[in-house]
Design an enzyme around this catalytic site. Structure first.
Site, mmCIF file in Angstrom:
data_model
loop_
_atom_site.group_PDB
_atom_site.id
_atom_site.type_symbol
_atom_site.label_atom_id
_atom_site.label_comp_id
_atom_site.label_asym_id
_atom_site.label_seq_id
_atom_site.Cartn_x
_atom_site.Cartn_y
_atom_site.Cartn_z
ATOM 1 N N HIS A 3 0.831 -1.212 0.000
ATOM 2 C CA HIS A 3 0.000 0.000 0.000
ATOM 3 C C HIS A 3 0.863 1.259 0.000
ATOM 4 O O HIS A 3 0.386 2.340 0.331
ATOM 5 C CB HIS A 3 -0.900 0.022 1.236
ATOM 6 C CG HIS A 3 -1.712 -1.211 1.416
ATOM 7 N ND1 HIS A 3 -2.644 -1.620 0.491
ATOM 8 C CD2 HIS A 3 -1.734 -2.149 2.403
ATOM 9 C CE1 HIS A 3 -3.200 -2.746 0.900
ATOM 10 N NE2 HIS A 3 -2.665 -3.096 2.052
ATOM 11 N N HIS A 41 -7.174 -4.607 -0.970
ATOM 12 C CA HIS A 41 -6.510 -5.877 -1.269
ATOM 13 C C HIS A 41 -7.237 -6.600 -2.395
ATOM 14 O O HIS A 41 -7.075 -7.792 -2.586
ATOM 15 C CB HIS A 41 -6.488 -6.790 -0.045
ATOM 16 C CG HIS A 41 -6.022 -6.119 1.189
ATOM 17 N ND1 HIS A 41 -6.884 -5.464 2.036
ATOM 18 C CD2 HIS A 41 -4.791 -5.971 1.698
ATOM 19 C CE1 HIS A 41 -6.177 -4.954 3.040
ATOM 20 N NE2 HIS A 41 -4.915 -5.239 2.858
#
Lengths: 360, 360
Positions: free
Chosen positions: B57, B219
């Site tokens: 991320h 995700h």
């Protein structure tokens, strides 16, 4: 093609309006043009520093407009040069009477249109000097270019010339330091995938599932070699050696490095590249004065990266670490507490210009 | 799969070393861990502010380590929680005796491992408070999560809590302002493409050539709706309305907005989105105090974006505009000339926290 756009004909126009909506207190758009300038342009008693080129390389160039860097930038359509008229409006809007430096990436359209614009501006009484950036060590005389292409090293030209202008340098001095960066910088890129332009809607070129292209240009122009996918370390070695061969650095030379993402490359991968780059430089006795990692000059949604190395002397260091305040790159002197003087150099995304901190 | 990596087993380790190679004067890595902390951690007479979560991320979270934001962050493997041991080492390394706030994105693994770590740290005598971030308005009880997921709004929690700690707030005060952001922020995302993890090497999920997924998680977790590709304006309306419905803002409410890229989205497209977002808010009488655009919380090489809206009162404004100095987000007070006091708020890539400039 799936893209977050409305009509491909409107994408640059809407992007520019979106930038103004994001930075209303920093930027303004010249009416009926694709030119963005500092809100306070022209800045009194300062040489103007301008640039421009095709869109699709964001944050290049409008992201570098602000104190200590650019006064304005003309945005062409995607991968197309701005018109001579737009370059001329840009130059006029950024001239406060002390002249304007035009920083031109070496593409035929940009060079031609900027030259026409400069002729027009000079007829109106504006002094204009130019620096043509051709840092791409990969190829000579590629698609769109006679000589070498101008790529990510350009932002160091923006920074050095912008700093010299901010400290009150004359047009000749601002031009000289811009050229000094050009003389000392090299870049080499590579792609895992092609970019897709909004207009065309399909890949600019085809690459096999196990192929990469070394020496790629920022518009997907052909590079030096198409080869099988390699490891990140091997790719870093290829790119770094190409740049170092071109630069022929002296012993213990200080450098600034940039690991630049092409637009769709995860930051994770850029850091993996920088790890190896710094390892190679250390082994070669090259001293990294500052390492930058991030998306500085992109190619829409291309996956890949470029490595830029710029040899820096004391003059360039002092210009690169001078204050700047732009959306995409900022360098600041901060005094957080009376007892300590903290020099903090900050910039975009996952990068900075130097990270030295000292206290007294 | 083509990625700029060496071995998928080493990618997080090499990324962390690459971050240290980029920011050697800002960050250090705790030996034998995937934990990065400020070089000067723990900072005396200051509550520690820490976080962590799966990698993939970036710049979340290590990019937000620095003065005015985080003291440290634990990086799990890609899309996996850090271990309880690593969270505990993180907490210990950032405790100078005034306690530590743990900011936890609401994923089951993160919550469970952080809780275990907190129990261990408290047994060692460290006071720990927590804020659990669950800003994703798309879904309740998704894959990996009970309740709502924690996504891009988390960085505003880092900023507000980090500022409160920097100004000398107690642990309870730092926790309170972090929770205040959580209570006032909402985010909704969408994807044009799936991400590809280094380990798996193929898309996490399949999307047709003309499909998009609304309400996607960071995700690649399923969202609320899979639909035909729409225009950027239509997508912006969908995302914005979902967030506004959730927030139920009062009249003339001031907000901070974030248009966040998922990793592979060209900045051009993010600005097109922000143009429409600001248009919608203006029509609804919502006042944008600050608009941010850039890659703040990504999902590897996913194409797509999220929109975050956070209602801000005077206290949150003052915390969000307080000085910060991190690789990925910086906010600075600058005094460029004796006559003028310029408030400049700068941050990463193509964004900033506010752009108001005033002079006296």
């Amino acid at each position: 093609m799936k893209k977050l756009i409305n009509d491909s004909d409107d994408v640059v126009d809407e992007m520019l309006d979106g930038m103004i909506a994001t930075y209303p207190d920093r930027l303004r758009r010249l009416p009926e043009t694709q030119v963005l300038v500092r809100r306070d342009a022209p800045v009194d008693r300062k040489v103007g520093v301008v640039t421009g080129g095709g869109s699709g390389h964001e944050p290049t160039h409008a992201g570098y407009i602000g104190d200590g860097m650019l006064d304005g930038a003309a945005a062409g359509d995607v991968f197309s040069s701005p018109t001579a008229d737009e370059f001329e409006e840009l130059i006029s809007a950024c001239d406060a009477g002390d002249g304007v430096l035009a920083i031109i990436k070496n593409y035929e359209g940009d060079v031609m249109n900027f030259e026409t614009a400069i002729d027009l501006a000079e007829m109106e009484g504006t002094d204009v000097a130019t620096v043509v950036v051709d840092d791409d060590v990969a190829v000579e005389d590629s698609l769109y270019t006679s000589g070498r292409r101008g790529v990510c090293g350009t932002i160091l030209v923006h920074k050095a010339a912008g700093a010299k202008a901010a400290e009150g340098g004359t047009l000749a001095e601002v031009q000289r330091v811009g050229q000094k960066v050009v003389n000392n910088v090299g870049t080499m890129g590579m792609a895992l995938t092609s970019c897709v332009t909004p207009e065309k809607g399909e890949p600019t070129f085809e690459l096999g599932d196990d192929e990469i292209e070394l020496g790629i240009g920022i518009h997907g122009e052909p590079g030096t070699e198409r080869t099988q996918i390699m490891s990140a370390d091997e790719i870093t070695e290829e790119l770094t050696e190409s740049v170092l061969d071109d630069l022929e650095l002296g012993e213990d030379q200080d450098v600034v490095t940039i690991v630049n993402g092409m637009g769709a490359t995860p930051q994770m991968e850029l850091f993996v590249i920088n790890r190896k780059l710094q390892e190679i430089l250390e082994a070669r006795g090259v001293e990294t004065w500052d390492a930058m990692v991030g998306d500085y000059m992109t190619s829409l949604d291309m996956e890949g990266c470029s490595i830029t190395i710029c040899a820096v002397d004391d003059e360039l260091k002092s210009l690169l670490e001078a204050s700047a305040d732009t959306p995409a790159l900022a360098v600041q002197w901060v005094m957080p507490a009376p007892r300590s003087l903290l020099l903090s150099r900050i910039s975009p995304s996952v990068s900075k210009l130097s990270a030295t901190t000292w206290q007294n």
